[in-house]
Write a protein that holds these residues in place. Structure first.
Motif, PDB file in Angstrom:
ATOM      1  N   GLY A   9       0.809  -1.212   0.000  1.00 44.62           N
ATOM      2  CA  GLY A   9       0.000   0.000   0.000  1.00 44.62           C
ATOM      3  C   GLY A   9       0.837   1.255   0.000  1.00 44.62           C
ATOM      4  N   GLU A  13      -1.981   6.375   2.228  1.00 46.27           N
ATOM      5  CA  GLU A  13      -3.299   5.755   2.279  1.00 46.27           C
ATOM      6  C   GLU A  13      -3.982   5.945   3.634  1.00 46.27           C
ATOM      7  OE1 GLU A  13      -5.233   1.330   1.300  1.00 46.27           O
ATOM      8  OE2 GLU A  13      -3.063   1.665   1.215  1.00 46.27           O
ATOM      9  N   GLN A  16      -6.129   9.040   3.889  1.00 46.98           N
ATOM     10  CA  GLN A  16      -7.256   9.212   2.990  1.00 46.98           C
ATOM     11  C   GLN A  16      -8.563   9.151   3.781  1.00 46.98           C
ATOM     12  OE1 GLN A  16      -6.822   6.168   0.029  1.00 46.98           O
ATOM     13  NE2 GLN A  16      -5.056   7.149  -0.943  1.00 46.98           N
ATOM     14  N   ARG A 102      -3.401  -0.387   5.210  1.00 44.29           N
ATOM     15  CA  ARG A 102      -4.782  -0.215   5.638  1.00 44.29           C
ATOM     16  C   ARG A 102      -5.140  -1.267   6.685  1.00 44.29           C
ATOM     17  NH1 ARG A 102     -10.177   1.672   2.873  1.00 44.29           N
ATOM     18  NH2 ARG A 102      -8.718   2.899   1.655  1.00 44.29           N
ATOM     19  N   PRO A 248      -8.890  -1.142  -2.801  1.00 50.30           N
ATOM     20  CA  PRO A 248      -7.848  -0.735  -1.861  1.00 50.30           C
ATOM     21  C   PRO A 248      -8.185  -1.097  -0.437  1.00 50.30           C
ATOM     22  CG  PRO A 248      -9.112   1.170  -2.607  1.00 50.30           C
ATOM     23  CD  PRO A 248      -9.505   0.011  -3.468  1.00 50.30           C
TER      24      PRO A 248
END
Length: 252
Positions: A9, A13, A16, A102, A248
């Motif tokens: 990743g 991220e 976000q 994540r 994602p």
């Protein structure tokens, strides 16, 4: 091996908005689940004056966890995928359904949700103990490890079959029901032996609040191993080559 799809990743991220919302969803879902699940055990202890465990108590615990997990998965499904379990997140990562970064964000949220739920329970009950998971008399750490591996395998296999598999069709509410049912059934099978955690976060919250770490490693190693085996088995045998790029966050 479809495991080649795993991804680290992008470092950005975690900042976000959708990743932050997903982490909050995991936090609140875990809080709901642990508060109801751990709370049902504390209620049983209060009603029995800390008496010995009984078959009816085991059934009550299984139902409480099954109902609470059904709700926790359902309310988080459209935001985070409704993992509500670091082992499920790990299994999703191995299948290329969530990036590692994540996934770490999810793990932090899940662990915090469990700790906060246990703190709230301790406060709301006037200081009653949030009991940590423990092995029953005559059950070795290796016995418990096998229990946790097999039970979590069943859980993550169910998650893959009902929520991750792109060929699953429109199962809708069936997935959360099936996930809740397998957890409830596994508690009936393993609860009398090691508490039937299947979820490192569920074990972590009570351990932190009660500061009891005896054999705690079992409740991490077992679920992670079981989840990893289930993800690799289902992904390679039944899913195979993807027909689309993984999202994602998560496919479920």
């Amino acid at each position: 091996m479809a495991i080649y799809r795993i991804a680290i990743g992008n470092p950005g991220e975690a900042r976000q908005p959708d990743a932050i919302r997903a982490a909050f969803a995991e936090f609140f879902s875990m809080l709901i689940f642990v508060f109801a699940g751990e709370g049902s055990g504390m209620a049983f202890n209060k009603l029995t004056n800390n008496g010995a465990s009984t078959p009816s108590g085991l059934v009550a615990a299984a139902l409480a966890h099954a109902f609470a997990l059904f709700v926790a998965v359902s309310v988080g499904a459209n935001i985070s995928g409704g993992h509500v379990n670091p082992a499920v997140t790990f299994g999703a990562f191995l299948g290329g359904n969530i990036t590692l970064l994540r996934g770490i964000l999810y793990w932090i949220a899940q662990l915090l949700g469990s700790v906060v739920a246990c703190l709230l329970l301790k406060f709301a009950t006037g200081g009653l103990e949030t009991s940590a998971f423990a092995l029953s008399s005559g059950v070795s750490t290796w016995n418990a490890l096998i229990f946790e591996i097999v039970m979590t395998f069943g859980l993550v296999y169910t998650v893959y079959a009902t929520a991750v598999d792109p060929k699953k069709g429109d199962l809708g509410i069936v997935a959360p029901i099936a996930i809740g049912f397998i957890v409830g059934a596994n508690i009936l099978a393993g609860g009398a032996f090691d508490g039937a955690s299947m979820n490192p976060a569920v074990s972590f919250g009570p351990a932190v609040v009660s500061w009891t770490w005896t054999n705690h490693w079992v409740y991490w190693a077992g679920p992670m191993i079981g989840a990893g085996i289930a993800a690799i088995v289902y992904d390679n045998i039944f899913i195979g080559e993807p027909t689309h790029e993984p999202l994602p966050g998560s496919d479920f």
